[in-house]
Design a protein around this motif. Sequence first.
Motif, PDB file in Angstrom:
ATOM      1  N   PHE A 120       0.833  -1.204   0.000  1.00 26.05           N
ATOM      2  CA  PHE A 120       0.000   0.000   0.000  1.00 26.05           C
ATOM      3  C   PHE A 120       0.868   1.255   0.000  1.00 26.05           C
ATOM      4  N   GLY A 121       0.586   2.173  -0.928  1.00 27.84           N
ATOM      5  CA  GLY A 121       1.256   3.463  -0.942  1.00 27.84           C
ATOM      6  C   GLY A 121       2.692   3.452  -1.417  1.00 27.84           C
ATOM      7  N   VAL A 122       3.215   2.325  -1.815  1.00 29.36           N
ATOM      8  CA  VAL A 122       4.585   2.248  -2.316  1.00 29.36           C
ATOM      9  C   VAL A 122       4.671   2.935  -3.681  1.00 29.36           C
ATOM     10  N   VAL A 123       5.796   3.585  -3.955  1.00 28.49           N
ATOM     11  CA  VAL A 123       6.032   4.199  -5.257  1.00 28.49           C
ATOM     12  C   VAL A 123       7.302   3.594  -5.851  1.00 28.49           C
ATOM     13  N   ILE A 124       7.165   2.964  -7.015  1.00 31.78           N
ATOM     14  CA  ILE A 124       8.315   2.438  -7.746  1.00 31.78           C
ATOM     15  C   ILE A 124       8.700   3.468  -8.797  1.00 31.78           C
ATOM     16  N   ASP A 125       9.905   3.979  -8.704  1.00 30.68           N
ATOM     17  CA  ASP A 125      10.333   5.060  -9.602  1.00 30.68           C
ATOM     18  C   ASP A 125      10.480   4.552 -11.032  1.00 30.68           C
ATOM     19  N   LYS A 126      10.549   5.461 -11.980  1.00 29.97           N
ATOM     20  CA  LYS A 126      10.631   5.106 -13.391  1.00 29.97           C
ATOM     21  C   LYS A 126      11.907   4.313 -13.691  1.00 29.97           C
ATOM     22  N   ASP A 127      11.787   3.390 -14.640  1.00 24.22           N
ATOM     23  CA  ASP A 127      12.896   2.570 -15.139  1.00 24.22           C
ATOM     24  C   ASP A 127      13.429   1.558 -14.132  1.00 24.22           C
ATOM     25  N   VAL A 128      12.786   1.414 -12.989  1.00 27.25           N
ATOM     26  CA  VAL A 128      13.249   0.440 -11.979  1.00 27.25           C
ATOM     27  C   VAL A 128      12.788  -0.962 -12.370  1.00 27.25           C
ATOM     28  N   ILE A 129      13.663  -1.935 -12.216  1.00 26.12           N
ATOM     29  CA  ILE A 129      13.320  -3.345 -12.449  1.00 26.12           C
ATOM     30  C   ILE A 129      13.251  -4.043 -11.093  1.00 26.12           C
ATOM     31  N   VAL A 130      12.068  -4.512 -10.729  1.00 23.01           N
ATOM     32  CA  VAL A 130      11.882  -5.221  -9.463  1.00 23.01           C
ATOM     33  C   VAL A 130      12.121  -6.708  -9.701  1.00 23.01           C
ATOM     34  N   PRO A 131      13.086  -7.308  -9.011  1.00 25.12           N
ATOM     35  CA  PRO A 131      13.421  -8.716  -9.261  1.00 25.12           C
ATOM     36  C   PRO A 131      12.297  -9.669  -8.844  1.00 25.12           C
ATOM     37  N   ASN A 132      12.423 -10.934  -9.240  1.00 26.85           N
ATOM     38  CA  ASN A 132      11.470 -11.972  -8.853  1.00 26.85           C
ATOM     39  C   ASN A 132      11.365 -12.074  -7.332  1.00 26.85           C
ATOM     40  N   GLU A 133      10.163 -12.384  -6.864  1.00 25.18           N
ATOM     41  CA  GLU A 133       9.894 -12.696  -5.457  1.00 25.18           C
ATOM     42  C   GLU A 133      10.221 -11.547  -4.508  1.00 25.18           C
TER      43      GLU A 133
END
Length: 417
Positions: free
Chosen positions: A105-118
Motif C-alpha cells: 500500500f502506498g509504495v512508489v516504484i520510480d521510473k525505469d526500476v526493475i523489481v526482481p522476482n519474489e
Amino acid sequence: MLSDQTYSYESPHVYKEHNIRLSQSSKLQSRVVIGADTFVGDGTSISGSVIGRNCHIGHDVTIENSYIWDGAVIGDGCIVRHSIVAAGAEVRSNAMLNSGSVIGFGVVIDKDVIVPNETKIVKTPIKTLQDSAMFMSSSEEESENDDDDEDDVNPLDSSEVGDANVVGAHGVGFLYEEEEDDEETNKGYSGIMYQMAQLNVSDVSVASTTVGAHQYGSKRKKRTYSTNSMYVSGDEDEEEEEEDFHKEALATVERAMENNHDIDTALLELNTLRMSMNVTYHEVRLSTSTALVERVDHFIATDTLGVKDAVDKVFGQWSALFKRQVFEDLDQVDLLLIVQKLCCQLNESYRSMVFLFVLMQLYDAEVVEEDNVYLWWNGKESQTEEMSVVRDKAEKWIEWLQQAESDSEEDSDEDDE
C-alpha cells in the motif's frame, strides 16, 4: 453479485464495470476483470488479470496474470507479470515488476526500476511481524499516555522515504525482509505475502509451462498455498490430489453423457472440482478428453457405432466442454497433444481414424484454430515416434487444409485485381 457492483460479461471472459475508459488501441485478452472508473491507455495489453476501481493504467503497458488493487497507478511502458500491486501504489513509467513481486500500500516504484522476482516491498521499513506488533503496541500505548505530544516519533520511522536500491531515487518503500529461521514469521505469512513465486495467481495457459516439457500422465512438482493454511509440500499428497481429481472429473463427464446433462451443468461441476482441488486447466482438459475418447472407444469396440459415427456422436455434442477449458493458443496445442496421446493408446485398427475425426470435430466446432493446428502439427512433441502412429490419416487432412487456405488466398488476390 453484490449490490454495489455493476460488472457485465463480454467474450472472451472479460468482466467490466461501468464508467471504464478504454483507449481504442488497448487490448483486453481473455480472463480480465476491470473495476469502475478505471482508465486504460493506448497500446496497453492486459491478460489473466484483475484491475480494481479508480486505477490509471498508462499507455503501452503490459499486465499479465496480476492483481492491481483499487486506486493503483501503472505508468506508461510498464511491464507487470504475476504480481500484486496494492491499493494506492504507483509504478512509474518503464518500470518492470517480475514474477512474484508484491508492491504494498502506498509504495512508489520510480521510473525505469526493475523489481526482481519474489520481491516484496512495503512503505514502512518493518522487518518482521513481531516488529510490526511491537510497533503497533508501543504506538497505542504512547498515544494513550500522551495524546497531545506532537513530537512523538515512531521507533521504526526513517528519515528517508525509500531505499533507492529497491524503489529508485525518487521512489517510496523498503524491502520487506523475512527472518528465514523464524518459523512463527513464516506461519504468519503463509498467504499471499509468503513465497509469492510459488503462488498460482491465475489459471494462465498451462501450455506455456508444460508444452515442450510435457510428460502426459506424469506428475508435476508443485506447491499449494492458502491464505488460511500452512505451506503444503510433498509430491505424494499432490499426486494423490491430481489422481483424485482425475477420478472425480472422469465420473462427472461420464455421468453427464450417460444422463444427457446439459453442457452448463457439466461445466459447473468440473469447474467446482477444479477450484476445490486446486488443479490447472491442463488437468481438466486431460480428464475431459479421456472420458470422451473412452466413450468413443466403447461404442466402436462393442460394435455399437462405426468410427465416424462414434466420434460424431460423442465429440459433436460434448466438444463444447473445451470452450471453457481452452483460452489461449498454447491451450489449443495442449489439447491436441492430449487427444493425440490418448488416441495412440487405442486399438491399432482404428486409432488413426478416430484421431482424424476428432481433429476435424474440434476444428469444425472452433475449439482449435487453423494456425494452432499447424503449430501443433509442426511441433516436436506431435512428431515423436510414440505419437506418430496416428499422424498418417491426419496428414491428408492437414494437406487439404493448407491447400484450401492457398486457394482462398489466390481467390482473394484475384478479387483485389
